[in-house]
Motif scaffolding. Structure first.
Motif, PDB file in Angstrom:
ATOM      1  N   MET A   1      32.899  77.557  43.072  1.00  0.00           N
ATOM      2  CA  MET A   1      31.474  77.485  43.394  1.00  0.00           C
ATOM      3  C   MET A   1      30.631  78.340  42.443  1.00  0.00           C
ATOM      4  O   MET A   1      29.480  77.996  42.186  1.00  0.00           O
ATOM      5  N   ASP A   7      29.605  76.078  39.719  1.00  0.00           N
ATOM      6  CA  ASP A   7      29.019  74.795  40.128  1.00  0.00           C
ATOM      7  C   ASP A   7      27.498  74.871  40.044  1.00  0.00           C
ATOM      8  O   ASP A   7      26.814  75.127  41.033  1.00  0.00           O
ATOM      9  N   SER A  37      25.441  72.104  42.342  1.00  0.00           N
ATOM     10  CA  SER A  37      25.224  72.460  43.749  1.00  0.00           C
ATOM     11  C   SER A  37      24.239  73.621  43.870  1.00  0.00           C
ATOM     12  O   SER A  37      23.361  73.618  44.746  1.00  0.00           O
ATOM     13  N   CYS A  39      29.064  73.851  54.307  1.00  0.00           N
ATOM     14  CA  CYS A  39      28.014  74.097  53.320  1.00  0.00           C
ATOM     15  C   CYS A  39      26.671  73.658  53.901  1.00  0.00           C
ATOM     16  O   CYS A  39      26.606  72.737  54.710  1.00  0.00           O
ATOM     17  N   LEU A  48      26.004  64.287  47.733  1.00  0.00           N
ATOM     18  CA  LEU A  48      26.340  65.474  46.943  1.00  0.00           C
ATOM     19  C   LEU A  48      26.665  66.672  47.834  1.00  0.00           C
ATOM     20  O   LEU A  48      27.619  67.418  47.574  1.00  0.00           O
ATOM     21  N   ASP A  96      30.062  66.019  49.291  1.00  0.00           N
ATOM     22  CA  ASP A  96      31.062  66.134  48.232  1.00  0.00           C
ATOM     23  C   ASP A  96      31.333  67.598  47.883  1.00  0.00           C
ATOM     24  O   ASP A  96      32.474  67.963  47.586  1.00  0.00           O
ATOM     25  N   THR A  97      30.316  68.426  47.940  1.00  0.00           N
ATOM     26  CA  THR A  97      30.504  69.851  47.669  1.00  0.00           C
ATOM     27  C   THR A  97      31.371  70.498  48.745  1.00  0.00           C
ATOM     28  O   THR A  97      32.282  71.270  48.437  1.00  0.00           O
ATOM     29  N   CYS A 106      35.106  72.159  48.187  1.00  0.00           N
ATOM     30  CA  CYS A 106      35.490  73.506  48.640  1.00  0.00           C
ATOM     31  C   CYS A 106      36.746  73.450  49.498  1.00  0.00           C
ATOM     32  O   CYS A 106      37.653  74.272  49.347  1.00  0.00           O
TER      33      CYS A 106
END
Length: 122
Positions: free
Chosen positions: A2, A5, A8, A25, A47, A50-51, A55
């Motif tokens: 992260m 990233d 994000s 998240c 998105l 997907d994040t 994780c």
């Protein structure tokens, strides 16, 4: 993962809980995320999910990527809505895994259901 990233981070996605095979998240829908119908563009909801998926599937250590994913949009989100994505591992087999992510508002209203398939890289 992260920390690197930037996609994000640019959208304000914040990991709230991280554990083995799971992740939560959060993201606030901004005015820039709203489409021509006045609702959050589905790409942003995807998105966020997907994040959380990333994780969860990377929680075991090896670098893991998406092999595929699908999403079902259940209800719209609007500017100002806080969305919470909760990812849960369903199974891991060999270098692959299946994860489900529910995106909802804090009041519990489901916005989307996402299923991701992961693959560990060698």
């Amino acid at each position: 993962m992260m920390e690197a990233d930037t996609a994000s981070a640019a959208l304000g996605i914040v990991p709230e809980e991280l554990g083995e095979g799971r992740a939560v998240c959060r993201m606030t829908v901004t005015g820039q995320m709203v489409n021509g119908h006045g609702i959050c563009h589905g790409g942003y909801v995807f998105l966020l999910a997907d994040t959380a998926f990333a994780c969860a599937c990377n929680s075991h250590g090896p670098v893991t990527v998406a092999a595929g994913a699908e999403i079902t949009f259940v209800s719209p989100a609007h500017a100002g809505d806080v969305l919470i994505a909760e990812a849960e591992e369903r199974t891991r087999y060999g270098r692959s895994g299946i994860y489900d992510v529910t995106v909802r508002r804090p009041d519990g209203q489901v916005v989307a259901e996402f299923r991701g398939r992961s693959r560990e890289l060698k």
